[in-house]
Scaffold this active site. Structure first.
Site, PDB file in Angstrom:
ATOM      1  CB  THR A  12      -0.870   0.070   1.212  1.00  0.00           C
ATOM      2  OG1 THR A  12      -2.083  -0.968   1.112  1.00  0.00           O
ATOM      3  CG2 THR A  12      -1.849   1.171   1.487  1.00  0.00           C
ATOM      4  CB  SER A  53       2.469  -7.997   0.775  1.00  0.00           C
ATOM      5  OG  SER A  53       1.424  -7.954   2.013  1.00  0.00           O
ATOM      6  CB  THR A  86       0.466  -4.014   6.240  1.00  0.00           C
ATOM      7  OG1 THR A  86      -0.852  -4.049   5.607  1.00  0.00           O
ATOM      8  CG2 THR A  86       0.981  -2.571   6.549  1.00  0.00           C
ATOM      9  CG  ASP A  87      -2.809  -7.865   3.619  1.00  0.00           C
ATOM     10  OD1 ASP A  87      -3.050  -7.150   4.438  1.00  0.00           O
ATOM     11  OD2 ASP A  87      -3.474  -7.699   2.423  1.00  0.00           O
TER      12      ASP A  87
HETATM   13  N1  ASP Z   1      -2.927  -5.612   0.539  1.00  0.00           N
HETATM   14  C1  ASP Z   1      -1.820  -4.843   0.922  1.00  0.00           C
HETATM   15  C2  ASP Z   1      -0.455  -5.338   0.757  1.00  0.00           C
HETATM   16  O1  ASP Z   1      -0.093  -6.188   1.756  1.00  0.00           O
HETATM   17  C3  ASP Z   1      -2.085  -3.860   1.949  1.00  0.00           C
HETATM   18  C4  ASP Z   1      -0.886  -3.124   2.723  1.00  0.00           C
HETATM   19  O2  ASP Z   1       0.102  -2.948   1.910  1.00  0.00           O
HETATM   20  O3  ASP Z   1      -0.898  -2.732   3.651  1.00  0.00           O
HETATM   21  O4  ASP Z   1       0.264  -5.248  -0.097  1.00  0.00           O
END
Ligand code: ASP
Length: 321
Positions: A12, A53, A86-87
């Site tokens: 993100t 991710s 973050t995932d």
């Molecule tokens: N779905 C995104 C990822 O993990 C969420 C994020 O980056 O916070 O790339």
């Protein structure tokens, strides 16, 4: 010249909005460090992965770990920041922590809100992460996650909140805080010897126990040649008889079975009859590791050529049981 390395691994923090505002991986090479106030040391940014991710593969994370190892091996590198979705951030950070034996700070961060969104948190998280990576306090901690001003041990941290900016928490609490460039530590993690990395065994899966659960999924995995399974058990590490029996069939066929808990904190031990039956069936209890981390630890150990008995011994060496 002394410098910090910023590995841009997508997420993100460098995402863009597609049709209907739906977020997707940034198409171009985002330059994350651009526009940030100067860090204490020059920052060298390297793109290692572009997408979100959830799409990362074992090959992608192996590439990230190789870039990280190369950066750490450079004597001019004072610290490394990895900007990551973050995932699965806690998973890449855990792998980095497993491999990392040096004192060089390795700091993972990301964002809950995308660039251009109200309250984009990527810049402040990045600045905080660079501050920790360049600090004396950040040395010798293994890999850490810096997010919303918290410093967390990668070995214990998890994404606990799907939308709140303060996304991560850790069993055992924070190692410290960072604000306005100042790093304050409360604790230092216990570190284990670094693990060799020869890839990840892709046959390892997670089976989650529940009230009245059958052993069908575990049997199917065993029949399909899974070399390792993480059994996410109830509470202290308990499952009903059908899963105990399926565990015995799995271990008899040479599959390594690790037991972790469905609960967030406290860890597992064979204290109840059900747990004792699992241990007698040849399953290894995994202390306080959560299921996602146990899966990666097992995938590494199997890729390093260990069998189930070797995995059990290695879990002790690395402090996981
Ligand atoms: N779905 C995104 C990822 O993990 C969420 C994020 O980056 O916070 O790339």
């Amino acid at each position: 010249m002394a410098h910090l390395v910023l590995l841009n691994a997508g997420g993100t923090i460098s995402a863009e909005a597609g049709p209907g505002g739906v977020l997707r991986g940034g198409a171009g090479p985002a330059v994350l460090a651009q526009g940030l106030p100067d860090a204490a040391l020059p920052v060298r940014e390297i793109g290692v992965y572009r997408g979100l991710s959830e799409d990362m593969t074992f090959a992608d994370v192996s590439g990230l770990l190789a870039a990280l190892a190369m950066a750490v091996a450079d004597p001019q590198t004072r610290g490394v920041v990895v900007a990551h979705g973050t995932d699965t951030l806690e998973e890449s950070a855990f792998l980095a922590d497993l491999m990392h034996g040096a004192d060089t700070p390795v700091v993972f961060t990301g964002a809950q809100r995308a660039p251009g969104a109200l309250g984009f948190d990527g810049q402040i998280n990045l600045m905080d992460a660079l501050a920790v990576a360049g600090s004396e306090e950040g040395r010798g901690l293994g890999a850490v996650i810096v997010f919303a001003g918290r410093i967390l041990a990668a070995r214990h941290a998890r994404k606990r909140r799907t939308t709140a900016p303060d996304a991560f928490g850790a069993d055992g609490g924070d190692l410290g805080r960072v604000a306005a460039g100042a790093v304050q530590l409360f604790a230092r993690p216990v570190r284990s010897p670094p693990m060799d990395f020869h890839g990840l065994d892709a046959s390892v899966e997670i089976v989650t126990a529940g009230l009245g659960a059958s052993g069908r999924i575990l049997d199917l995995l065993t029949q399909q040649g899974a070399r390792g399974v993480v059994l996410q058990a109830l509470g202290r590490g308990n499952v009903g008889r059908p899963l105990v029996e399926a565990t015995a069939r799995a271990t008899a066929s040479g599959c390594a079975v690790l037991v972790v808990s469905r609960s967030d904190e406290g860890g597992v031990a064979p204290e109840y009859e059900a747990g004792r039956r699992l241990a007698d069936a040849g399953a290894h209890f995994c202390g306080r590791l959560d299921a996602a981390k146990a899966r990666l630890a097992l995938a590494c150990l199997l890729a390093n050529g260990l069998d189930s008995a070797g995995v059990g011994a290695a879990l002790k060496t690395y402090g996981f049981s």
